[in-house]
Design a protein around this motif. Structure first.
Motif, PDB file in Angstrom:
ATOM      1  N   HIS A   1       0.790  -1.225   0.000  1.00 52.47           N
ATOM      2  CA  HIS A   1       0.000   0.000   0.000  1.00 52.47           C
ATOM      3  C   HIS A   1       0.827   1.281   0.000  1.00 52.47           C
ATOM      4  O   HIS A   1       0.257   2.371  -0.019  1.00 52.47           O
ATOM      5  CB  HIS A   1      -0.966  -0.007   1.185  1.00 52.47           C
ATOM      6  CG  HIS A   1      -1.864  -1.208   1.172  1.00 52.47           C
ATOM      7  ND1 HIS A   1      -2.927  -1.321   0.308  1.00 52.47           N
ATOM      8  CD2 HIS A   1      -1.827  -2.354   1.879  1.00 52.47           C
ATOM      9  CE1 HIS A   1      -3.514  -2.486   0.490  1.00 52.47           C
ATOM     10  NE2 HIS A   1      -2.867  -3.140   1.437  1.00 52.47           N
TER      11      HIS A   1
ATOM     12  N   THR B   1       1.830  -7.388  -6.915  1.00 53.95           N
ATOM     13  CA  THR B   1       1.486  -6.315  -5.983  1.00 53.95           C
ATOM     14  C   THR B   1       0.144  -5.661  -6.298  1.00 53.95           C
ATOM     15  O   THR B   1      -0.280  -4.761  -5.586  1.00 53.95           O
ATOM     16  CB  THR B   1       2.584  -5.237  -5.954  1.00 53.95           C
ATOM     17  OG1 THR B   1       2.759  -4.707  -7.270  1.00 53.95           O
ATOM     18  CG2 THR B   1       3.895  -5.824  -5.441  1.00 53.95           C
TER      19      THR B   1
ATOM     20  N   HIS C   1      -3.441  -5.906  -5.797  1.00 52.77           N
ATOM     21  CA  HIS C   1      -4.265  -6.663  -4.858  1.00 52.77           C
ATOM     22  C   HIS C   1      -5.399  -7.416  -5.559  1.00 52.77           C
ATOM     23  O   HIS C   1      -5.635  -8.601  -5.303  1.00 52.77           O
ATOM     24  CB  HIS C   1      -4.817  -5.721  -3.797  1.00 52.77           C
ATOM     25  CG  HIS C   1      -5.299  -6.401  -2.564  1.00 52.77           C
ATOM     26  ND1 HIS C   1      -5.190  -5.862  -1.329  1.00 52.77           N
ATOM     27  CD2 HIS C   1      -5.897  -7.602  -2.370  1.00 52.77           C
ATOM     28  CE1 HIS C   1      -5.687  -6.680  -0.423  1.00 52.77           C
ATOM     29  NE2 HIS C   1      -6.124  -7.736  -1.037  1.00 52.77           N
TER      30      HIS C   1
ATOM     31  N   ASP D   1      -5.864 -11.486  -5.771  1.00 57.89           N
ATOM     32  CA  ASP D   1      -7.069 -12.137  -5.244  1.00 57.89           C
ATOM     33  C   ASP D   1      -7.784 -12.962  -6.307  1.00 57.89           C
ATOM     34  O   ASP D   1      -8.456 -13.945  -5.988  1.00 57.89           O
ATOM     35  CB  ASP D   1      -8.038 -11.107  -4.677  1.00 57.89           C
ATOM     36  CG  ASP D   1      -7.589 -10.539  -3.339  1.00 57.89           C
ATOM     37  OD1 ASP D   1      -6.609 -11.054  -2.765  1.00 57.89           O
ATOM     38  OD2 ASP D   1      -8.223  -9.576  -2.872  1.00 57.89           O
TER      39      ASP D   1
ATOM     40  N   GLN E   1       0.324  -8.235   7.578  1.00 56.96           N
ATOM     41  CA  GLN E   1       0.829  -8.905   6.389  1.00 56.96           C
ATOM     42  C   GLN E   1       1.227 -10.346   6.730  1.00 56.96           C
ATOM     43  O   GLN E   1       2.394 -10.670   6.898  1.00 56.96           O
ATOM     44  CB  GLN E   1       2.025  -8.146   5.790  1.00 56.96           C
ATOM     45  CG  GLN E   1       1.647  -6.846   5.139  1.00 56.96           C
ATOM     46  CD  GLN E   1       1.623  -5.676   6.112  1.00 56.96           C
ATOM     47  OE1 GLN E   1       2.492  -5.526   6.930  1.00 56.96           O
ATOM     48  NE2 GLN E   1       0.607  -4.844   6.008  1.00 56.96           N
TER      49      GLN E   1
END
Length: 146
Positions: free
Chosen positions: A12, A37, A39, A43, A90
């Motif tokens: 982030h 990286t 997200h 997913d 994390q």
């Protein structure tokens, strides 16, 4: 020798770019690899294998697909940086640190001092703990050019 540096953890903030730019400015003999990286893409890594009604199975499939990349890049790296941010836990970074340790790969943790206690075991396995990307660049400068 060109050193392969695996960048693991928090997605982030721009810490990866800061390290890359710092190393580039010094012309250090390093190349960088990383987990995905993005997200949403991470997913959805397993979505092409079929829709899942239960989010556990969606995450399970995507995790396995993502681990193909992560496992190989960790095994191929010379050193890793594992970043833990303050905002999110994390767990994947902690898992990467454990896998790096099990593989005998040196790694540096990167985190603020307010999470020293929860990361004490991870930091104990690391070769160094840094608080800023600039400190990482200095470590990489030393180990790749000294």
């Amino acid at each position: 020798m060109i050193w392969t540096v695996y960048l693991s953890g928090e997605i982030h903030t721009d810490w990866r770019e800061q390290i890359k730019q710092g190393c580039e400015a010094l012309s250090l003999p390093v190349e960088f690899t990383s987990a995905v990286t993005n997200h949403e893409a991470s997913d959805a890594a397993g979505d092409h294998l079929g829709a899942e009604e239960n989010s556990f199975w969606r995450d399970h499939k995507s995790s396995k697909i993502n681990s193909i990349r992560t496992k190989n890049l960790i095994e191929q790296c010379d050193i890793a940086v594992v970043r833990f941010g303050d905002k999110y836990k994390q767990w994947n970074a902690a898992f990467d640190a454990g896998y790096l340790s099990a593989c005998g790969k040196p790694f540096i943790t990167l985190h603020d001092d307010n999470i020293i206690h929860p990361l004490k075991e991870v930091d104990a396995a690391a070769m160094a703990w840094a608080q800023t990307p600039e400190e990482i660049v200095e470590i990489l400068k030393y180990v790749t050019t000294a």
